[in-house]
Write a protein that holds these residues in place. Structure first.
Motif, PDB file in Angstrom:
ATOM      1  N   CYS A  59       0.848  -1.199   0.000  1.00 38.81           N
ATOM      2  CA  CYS A  59       0.000   0.000   0.000  1.00 38.81           C
ATOM      3  C   CYS A  59       0.884   1.251   0.000  1.00 38.81           C
ATOM      4  O   CYS A  59       1.786   1.378   0.841  1.00 38.81           O
ATOM      5  CB  CYS A  59      -0.923   0.013   1.216  1.00 38.81           C
ATOM      6  N   ARG A  60       0.577   2.170  -0.949  1.00 43.05           N
ATOM      7  CA  ARG A  60       1.339   3.407  -1.055  1.00 43.05           C
ATOM      8  C   ARG A  60       0.360   4.575  -1.219  1.00 43.05           C
ATOM      9  O   ARG A  60      -0.653   4.461  -1.901  1.00 43.05           O
ATOM     10  CB  ARG A  60       2.304   3.364  -2.241  1.00 43.05           C
ATOM     11  N   SER A  61       0.700   5.701  -0.625  1.00 41.47           N
ATOM     12  CA  SER A  61      -0.125   6.913  -0.773  1.00 41.47           C
ATOM     13  C   SER A  61       0.796   8.129  -0.742  1.00 41.47           C
ATOM     14  O   SER A  61       1.686   8.206   0.125  1.00 41.47           O
ATOM     15  CB  SER A  61      -1.162   6.999   0.351  1.00 41.47           C
ATOM     16  N   VAL A  62       0.561   9.074  -1.723  1.00 32.54           N
ATOM     17  CA  VAL A  62       1.406  10.269  -1.794  1.00 32.54           C
ATOM     18  C   VAL A  62       0.501  11.507  -1.708  1.00 32.54           C
ATOM     19  O   VAL A  62      -0.644  11.506  -2.164  1.00 32.54           O
ATOM     20  CB  VAL A  62       2.224  10.304  -3.092  1.00 32.54           C
ATOM     21  N   PRO A  63       0.998  12.578  -1.118  1.00 30.36           N
ATOM     22  CA  PRO A  63       0.188  13.806  -1.015  1.00 30.36           C
ATOM     23  C   PRO A  63       0.184  14.588  -2.341  1.00 30.36           C
ATOM     24  O   PRO A  63       1.188  14.631  -3.042  1.00 30.36           O
ATOM     25  CB  PRO A  63       0.881  14.574   0.100  1.00 30.36           C
ATOM     26  N   VAL A  64      -0.984  15.192  -2.676  1.00 35.87           N
ATOM     27  CA  VAL A  64      -1.111  16.099  -3.830  1.00 35.87           C
ATOM     28  C   VAL A  64      -1.219  17.518  -3.257  1.00 35.87           C
ATOM     29  O   VAL A  64      -2.077  17.791  -2.412  1.00 35.87           O
ATOM     30  CB  VAL A  64      -2.354  15.770  -4.673  1.00 35.87           C
ATOM     31  N   ARG A  65      -0.336  18.396  -3.685  1.00 41.59           N
ATOM     32  CA  ARG A  65      -0.258  19.724  -3.108  1.00 41.59           C
ATOM     33  C   ARG A  65      -0.822  20.775  -4.070  1.00 41.59           C
ATOM     34  O   ARG A  65      -0.725  20.657  -5.283  1.00 41.59           O
ATOM     35  CB  ARG A  65       1.192  20.068  -2.749  1.00 41.59           C
ATOM     36  N   GLY A  66      -1.364  21.859  -3.505  1.00 39.25           N
ATOM     37  CA  GLY A  66      -1.871  22.970  -4.307  1.00 39.25           C
ATOM     38  C   GLY A  66      -0.760  23.952  -4.647  1.00 39.25           C
ATOM     39  O   GLY A  66       0.429  23.723  -4.367  1.00 39.25           O
ATOM     40  N   ALA A  67      -1.188  25.094  -5.274  1.00 37.96           N
ATOM     41  CA  ALA A  67      -0.207  26.095  -5.691  1.00 37.96           C
ATOM     42  C   ALA A  67       0.549  26.662  -4.505  1.00 37.96           C
ATOM     43  O   ALA A  67       1.718  27.060  -4.617  1.00 37.96           O
ATOM     44  CB  ALA A  67      -0.916  27.216  -6.465  1.00 37.96           C
ATOM     45  N   ASP A  68      -0.116  26.695  -3.349  1.00 37.86           N
ATOM     46  CA  ASP A  68       0.545  27.246  -2.165  1.00 37.86           C
ATOM     47  C   ASP A  68       1.361  26.198  -1.424  1.00 37.86           C
ATOM     48  O   ASP A  68       1.925  26.459  -0.369  1.00 37.86           O
ATOM     49  CB  ASP A  68      -0.497  27.846  -1.227  1.00 37.86           C
ATOM     50  N   GLY A  69       1.438  24.974  -1.972  1.00 36.90           N
ATOM     51  CA  GLY A  69       2.242  23.922  -1.351  1.00 36.90           C
ATOM     52  C   GLY A  69       1.511  23.126  -0.297  1.00 36.90           C
ATOM     53  O   GLY A  69       2.046  22.141   0.238  1.00 36.90           O
TER      54      GLY A  69
END
Length: 684
Positions: free
Chosen positions: A117-127
């Motif tokens: 199981c793997r999960s990565v964060p998705v960030r917005g323009a402000d990080g």
């Protein structure tokens, strides 16, 4: 698995619009593609709450698409993995870092399967993290394969370790020889046989290691390589390269070693028989040449081996004894002819009790029925950790018994010889008290008669029936009788005469007792005795020999009783006293008196007796020979020369020692040391 794990349903939090099937706005165009991915895919909000699970995850869980599993995904994780998985996901959300875990997830049919199981964060323009994208890939087959592989590797390693350990510890030599006849593998035992280390032996040719034996063994190697057949139990002899001076014996086997059906070399097993053969040869030499008889019996009492000396003593042949009971044939009766039950046979109890037994006096019976005395020892014959029989070693003690009898006779004769020499003096010693006992007895007889005569007068004077005699006449007659009897003299002398008689009797009795102790034929039994008393008694016997030439000084210390044969020691003391008196003869001829000093003391476990004189001493060149039999410096007829030889024999037989210290012209001292408890003390 995270809250958006593929085993979860879809959560629809407020504020987010969902495109058909729950896919967020803007991602609807890729929904079909994501549903076709052969992995569980999920989306989670910034706070970790589940927003979407693809079709693969819905199908895997077996739950409807509208099910809400936000926060309950852990219930699908195996109980052994749940706490770990939940803690890891919460830590990833808190730190906004990637999540990677492997754990087991329950499938719709109830089976748990491993997933990566793997999960990565998705960030917005402000990080800032706006969403999490995760996948769960079924790796159960791979996990099973890896586990099987690890198990196989572990088993292989364990097997290899076991084989290497067995090879290293094996009491036989093991090796693998390649087709060029080089040692490729060798164990420690084979290397030790060759007098080399394993490293020194590997890669060397067999012919280099055992050059003398190579011609014997080369045909076996070639036969195995050429035919593929094993060769078992081939014996050989020869010298190893590192030990050319010693001939080794071995038993070896050769077998083909195949890899994919091809013979790549020869396996070798070698048993070194050198020490065993040497031991067997030594045993045969010892058994066949030892003077004592030796035989072995099994746990049933049947004869398994017998040596030449035993056959000669018993009169049987080896064939007649092997397999038969030695108890029934040889040791079945006592000296009086009564039988010994097999259950009471002390030889066989060595097996049942598991201990050695020594017996000094038993009877064996020869084949012709005659009996002879033996001393033997019987010990359990161990086979491995158990007693498998008994080994008996025996010797004929007929001559020993005869020798003991002769020694006892010689000692007795020596006593008689000493008493014969002293007989005149002893007769004088006895005659003197007997003479004054006789004189006093005659005096007492005369005094007794005079007293009887006086008593008769008293009775006559006191007879009142005789009236013709007046009182004055009676008194006159009594007074005359008293003067004739000399009553005052008798009153003074009779008690003295009686006392002298008693003293004379005591003197004679002490001489008789002293003589008896020397004329008594001593047995071999030992008992505790007072050595100070023995020395005093000996001095009494030798008094007439000593009193005219020397004064005796006694310094007898406190001695415990000593375990000994006192009769034999009395003889030793007498010989030493007589020798001391003889050493004073030169002084006596000059009108001088010598001195004999007798002292006793204790030194540790030993009683020490010293008999010293200040006579002529012993020349140095004779001091080493005076204890030899028949050696004497006396005139012919004055001694046999056996006294000091027997003295040493007696003292040695008691486990003691006798020493001479002498300075010519100043005297001699004999020092005897005797163990108090009858045994020689062990050296420190």
């Amino acid at each position: 698995m995270s809250e958006s794990h593929g085993s979860q349903g879809v959560s629809r939090p407020s504020g987010d619009s969902i495109v058909g099937g729950g896919f967020p706005v803007g991602l609807g165009d890729v929904r079909g593609l994501v549903d076709e991915i052969p992995h569980i895919v999920w989306l989670s909000g910034a706070n970790g709450s589940t927003e979407y699970v693809n079709r693969r995850g819905i199908e895997y869980s077996g739950l409807p698409a509208e099910a809400n599993f936000n926060g309950a995904w852990v219930s699908f994780v195996h109980a052994d993995d749940a706490a770990r998985a939940k803690a890891a996901w919460e830590e990833a959300v808190r730190t906004q870092t990637s999540f990677e875990q492997s754990y087991r997830i329950r499938r719709a049919d109830g089976q748990f399967r491993w997933h990566d199981c793997r999960s990565v964060p998705v960030r917005g323009a402000d990080g800032a993290v706006v969403r999490w994208v995760g996948t769960a890939t079924d790796v159960d087959g791979q996990k099973t394969l890896e586990e099987n592989l690890r198990r196989s590797e572990r088993q292989t390693a364990e097997t290899l370790t076991l084989l290497e350990t067995m090879q290293a510890a094996a009491p036989v030599g093991l090796a693998f020889v390649d087709r060029d006849f080089r040692y490729a593998r060798v164990n420690d035992t084979l290397a030790a046989m060759a007098g080399m280390t394993v490293d020194e032996m590997v890669e060397r040719r067999v012919a280099e290691v055992i050059p003398a034996a190579w011609p014997q063994v080369e045909p076996f190697y070639r036969r195995v390589l050429d035919t593929g057949e094993s060769v078992f139990g081939s014996s050989g002899t020869g010298a190893f390269g590192t030990d050319p001076g010693r001939v080794h014996s071995w038993l070896s086997s050769y077998y083909p070693v195949r890899v994919d059906g091809e013979i790549v070399g020869v396996g070798l097993i070698v048993v070194d028989l050198t020490e065993r053969n040497d031991a067997e040869a030594f045993r045969e030499v010892v058994m066949e040449n030892m003077a004592e008889g030796l035989y072995t019996v099994d746990d049933q009492g049947r004869t398994t081996s017998v040596n030449r000396a035993a056959l000669e003593m018993l009169g049987w042949t080896e064939e007649e004894l092997l397999g038969r009971s030695m108890h029934d044939l040889v040791h079945f009766q006592r000296a009086d002819g009564t039988s010994i039950p097999i259950g009471e046979c002390p030889m066989l109890t060595a097996h049942t009790e598991g201990r050695s037994i020594r017996v000094e006096d038993q009877i064996f019976t020869r084949k012709d029925g005659s009996m002879f005395p033996v001393a033997y020892s019987s010990a359990p014959l161990h086979v491995g950790s158990t007693a498998g029989g008994v080994v008996v070693v025996f010797r004929d003690i007929t001559e020993q018994r005869e020798q003991q009898r002769r020694e006892l006779e010689e000692r007795h004769e020596q006593k008689l010889e000493s008493l014969g020499r002293l007989s005149a003096g002893i007769a004088h010693e006895i005659n003197t008290p007997i003479q004054f006992v006789g004189d006093n007895a005659r005096f007492l007889a005369e005094a007794y008669q005079e007293i009887l005569d006086l008593l008769a007068v008293y009775r006559d004077c006191m007879d009142m029936s005789n009236g013709e005699i007046d009182l004055d006449e009676r008194l006159k007659r009594a007074a005359v009788a008293e003067r004739e009897a000399d009553i005052d003299y008798l009153t003074a002398e009779v008690p003295v005469a009686v006392q002298q008689c008693l003293e004379g009797v005591d003197r004679v009795a002490s001489l008789v007792r002293a003589m008896k102790s020397f004329s008594y034929k001593d047995s071999r039994d030992r008992s505790y005795a007072d050595l100070n008393e023995a020395l005093t008694t000996t001095l009494t016997v030798a008094r007439n020999e000593v009193k005219y030439v020397a004064d005796v000084v006694l310094d007898l210390g406190e001695l415990p009783e000593v375990l000994c044969r006192i009769g034999d020691l009395n003889q030793v003391f007498l010989n030493l006293l007589v020798n001391a008196a003889d050493a004073m003869q030169d002084k006596a001829a000059r009108g001088e008196r010598g001195e004999i000093r007798i002292s006793t003391r204790v030194e540790g476990p030993m009683a020490v007796i010293s008999i010293a004189d200040n006579g002529s001493g012993i020349p140095e060149h004779l001091q080493q020979t005076i204890f030899e039999p028949f050696f004497t410096t006396k005139e012919v007829g004055k001694g046999t020369g056996q006294g000091l030889a027997l003295a040493r024999s007696v003292v040695d037989g008691h486990g003691g020692s006798i020493e001479l210290h002498s300075t010519p012209g100043e005297g001699a001292e004999f020092v005897l040391r005797l163990p108090i408890d009858g045994k020689r003390p062990e050296p420190a």
